[in-house]
Design an enzyme around this catalytic site. Structure first.
Site, PDB file in Angstrom:
ATOM      1  CB  CYS A   1      -9.672  29.526   8.955  1.00  0.00           C
ATOM      2  SG  CYS A   1      -7.879  29.883   8.676  1.00  0.00           S
TER       3      CYS A   1
ATOM      4  CG  HIS B   1      -4.999  36.014   6.263  1.00  0.00           C
ATOM      5  ND1 HIS B   1      -6.043  36.236   7.315  1.00  0.00           N
ATOM      6  CD2 HIS B   1      -5.492  34.570   6.255  1.00  0.00           C
ATOM      7  CE1 HIS B   1      -6.988  35.423   7.530  1.00  0.00           C
ATOM      8  NE2 HIS B   1      -6.629  34.257   6.895  1.00  0.00           N
TER       9      HIS B   1
END
Length: 737
Positions: free
Chosen positions: A240, A65
């Site tokens: 993250c 992603h």
């Protein structure tokens, strides 16, 4: 999520041998549907994200992603591989691959949907259904949430090892809903007692704010007779680099593991969809902290003084039960982190890029009023401006101190520099400081806009600040330019644009349009009136003398000491340093009065602990030793521990002393060219001996008042005194969080 994934974005027979081939195959589907404008550019962004950290997860899941300017709208593509593809997971290849593509300016609503998908990946029933479906439309419906998956088979049915390993509690929940529901009902969370206020309890190792480790944090010491002991409580933060998938999967895994272990877990996800801060009461009541992150934790100082497990975000996904157990073990052993100051020791009592991250990261709670948000935006600009002020102002002051007041007439050191002459070194300092000081107004405007609109606000903010500097609109012009730039960007972001243009909005359209609008307004509409107002303010400061100067000194002293480094303190400080951009006799007096008043509170508290130590707790007497240095260095926050414990006596005492010092500094016509430094810049102060007299007078007044008020309180015993140290006051004071 209906427009985020369709059957055309599903490949149930993904023919790829490597993660690069898998990403390209799925990305080609995005290109065909117009969701990606540049295949190679998008794949480069995916690879860059993959280089930061592998995106494979235990249980056969790969989630490549990224956020990319080549993505027109948030999109999800799904592929299923028979042999599996290596995405770097510890347990082997991934057979379920989710390619998440988010535009650089993806809105919060879509990012929230993506985070919801990330959480569902931790549900074994969901992943099992994706492995068994035979229809692309069915897979898309499952991912969209249009169809609910059937409960996953129990491990005894021999389904293999393909179910995700982390959320074992999730399987238990599916197999036995009644038991899971019972496990999910937490005990009421009681408000934490102030440290040391309850007899018979161990306040543990606190951080000065009552956030200690309760006795028996790991193993309860027994029943108090009021019912079963409260469950072990954990607060966690997950984050993250992209903030789309791992952040929310780690949160889900920790929550499942907590329910399975009978532990209350409250998670703060610091992802791309923003974050809602854990309530201060929840943090204070927690027995331990888990930080599962690959980017810096925002406002980490909130968790100081507690047992802390600090790991990468993938550990939060793959080893959630072990992290819970490790947190309990650390609490049982009494291991805690050292207190982290909310500031980095910079600025007028702590401004500067200390330990708590960007001011925009502390943009306030949902529902804050406009006044609160406006203050936050302004403080964002001031906080980033202060390092430029400190560096430039001190260099300029040193240049004057070494080379005299004619140093500003020296030729450029780039053309003439004599290594052995002090005047040349003085000119070097002055000219370097002047350049640093030249960034003051653009940085102020740029980061006010940043506080309002995040990174898209930086360009028009800096441009508006530069215009304010060009037309001599000064500090007020910088404030106006920052607010205008942030408002313009926020307005542009609300405009709906066609899908193909979304990818270039943050890179081209927003900077171009917003800078043009801000430049027009600052040059031709409001810039000149503000410049006239700035000139009038400068003339007024220049003419200050006698009673007017004393009154201004009293006001500035009260502001500096009211909240001890808070917003009102920073407003007074910002007013002072704004005058240094175009210094005159009046603005230099203001700077001297502000710094003098800001030194008083910590010095007064330090003196009071020496004169009447029995009025203070042992911790306060220790803080008093440090307060000498903090006060002498113009770090007003040195008085905060005293104000937090007894605000009704400490704050008024500090304000009176600050007002006295501010008034005397103005009366003595003391001046200061340095924006910071405390006693360490005495050689740069005009009338230095009288300046020290002003500081000493205010310190004596504040110390005498706080001793008088505390002594009076001590002579009035409370109805039910708590056990404590001999000689300590036993008065309970409630402090607003």
């Amino acid at each position: 999520m209906s427009d985020m994934i369709t059957a055309d974005l599903v490949d149930l027979d993904l023919a790829a041998g490597t993660k690069e081939e898998a990403a390209r195959s799925l990305a080609e589907r995005l290109v065909r549907l117009g969701r990606v404008t540049d295949l190679d550019g998008f794949l480069a962004d995916v690879a860059a994200r993959e280089a930061q950290m592998p995106t494979g997860l235990d249980g056969g899941i790969g989630i490549p992603h990224c956020r990319s300017a080549h993505v027109t709208e948030p999109t999800l593509a799904f592929g299923r591989s028979g042999p599996g593809i290596d995405f770097g997971a510890p347990d082997g290849p991934a057979d379920l691959i989710f390619l998440i593509a988010a535009p650089s300016g993806a809105d919060d609503a879509h990012l929230t949907i993506l985070s919801s998908l990330a959480r569902r990946l931790m549900d074994p029933a969901f992943t099992s259904a994706l492995r068994t479906t035979t229809s692309p439309a069915g897979a898309a419906a499952l991912i969209r949430g249009d169809e609910e998956p059937q409960p996953a088979p129990s491990p005894s049915t021999g389904t293999g090892s393909t179910a995700p390993q982390a959320p074992a509690a999730g399987s238990a929940k599916s197999a036995d809903p009644a038991a899971a529901d019972a496990a999910e009902v937490p005990e009421p969370v009681e408000a934490p007692e102030p440290a040391g206020s309850a007899p018979g309890t161990d306040s543990g190792t606190g951080n000065g704010n009552g956030n200690g480790v309760r006795q028996g944090a790991g193993e309860p010491e027994g029943d108090s007779g009021d019912g079963p002991p409260a469950p072990f409580r954990v607060v966690a933060v997950t984050s993250c680099p992209t903030g789309i998938a791992h952040t929310y999967m780690a949160a889900e895994a920790l929550e499942h593991a907590g329910r399975d272990a009978g532990v209350d877990v409250a998670v703060e996800t610091q992802g791309s969809a923003g974050f809602t801060r854990l309530a201060p009461g929840v943090i204070a009541a927690a027995d331990a902290v888990i930080l599962a992150h690959d980017v810096p934790v925002r406002e980490k100082e909130r968790f100081a003084g507690k047992p802390t497990v600090d790991v990468g975000v993938k550990a939060g996904i793959n080893r959630a039960p072990q992290l819970i157990a490790e947190a309990r073990d650390k609490a049982a052993r009494g291991e805690v982190t050292a207190p982290v100051p909310a500031d980095g020791g910079e600025g007028p009592g702590g401004e500067g890029p200390g330990g708590s991250g960007a001011p925009v990261d502390r943009a306030g709670e949902p529902g804050d009023g406009y006044g609160t948000r406006l203050r936050t935006w302004l403080m964002s600009g001031v906080s980033y401006m202060v390092p430029f002020v400190a560096a430039g102002g001190l260099l300029i002051a040193l240049g004057f101190a070494i080379g005299g007041y004619a140093v500003d007439k020296a030729p450029s050191v780039a053309e003439h520099f004599a290594w052995g002459q002090a005047d040349s070194w003085a000119a070097l300092m002055f000219q370097t400081g002047a350049l640093a000081f030249g960034f003051l107004i653009p940085v102020l405007a740029g980061y006010i806009a940043y506080g309002m609109a995040d990174r898209p606000g930086l360009v028009p903010g800096f441009v508006g600040g530069a215009v304010a500097l060009t037309i001599d609109a000064g500090f007020l012009g910088g404030l106006a330019a920052g607010l205008i730039a942030g408002g313009v960007v926020r307005a542009i972001q609300r405009v709906r644009v066609p899908g193909p243009l979304r990818g270039i909005m943050p890179v081209v359209v927003i900077p171009l349009v917003s800078s043009a609008i801000v430049g027009f307004l600052m040059f031709l509409v409001i810039g000149k009136p503000i410049a006239s107002l700035q000139s009038a303010l400068t003339d007024w400061l220049s003419g200050l003398s006698g009673a007017n100067a004393v009154v201004l000194g009293v006001i500035l002293g009260l502001m500096m000491c009211f909240d001890l480094g808070g917003p009102l303190n920073k407003v007074a400080y910002a007013f002072a340093i704004g005058g240094l951009a175009d210094p005159n006799e009046g603005s230099l007096k203001v700077m001297a009065a502000v710094m003098a008043a800001g030194m008083v509170p910590p010095l007064a508290m330090a003196l009071a602990t020496v004169v009447r130590g029995r009025l203070f707790t042992k911790a306060e007497r220790e803080n008093g030793k440090a307060a000498w240095v903090l006060g002498a260095s113009f770090i007003t926050e040195g008085a905060i521990p005293f104000a937090a414990a007894d605000p009704l006596r400490v704050v008024p005492s500090a304000m009176v002393g600050g007002a006295v010092t501010g008034a005397l500094s103005m009366l003595f016509e003391c001046t200061l060219r340095a924006p910071h430094g405390g006693v360490w810049v005495i050689p740069l102060i005009g009338n230095p001996l009288l300046y020290l007299v002003a500081v000493l007078a205010g310190t004596l007044v504040s110390a005498a008042l706080v001793i008088l008020l505390k002594g009076h309180a001590r002579r009035t015993p409370p109805p039910a005194p708590d056990a404590g140290e001999p000689g300590e006051t036993h008065e309970k004071v409630t402090v607003a969080a």
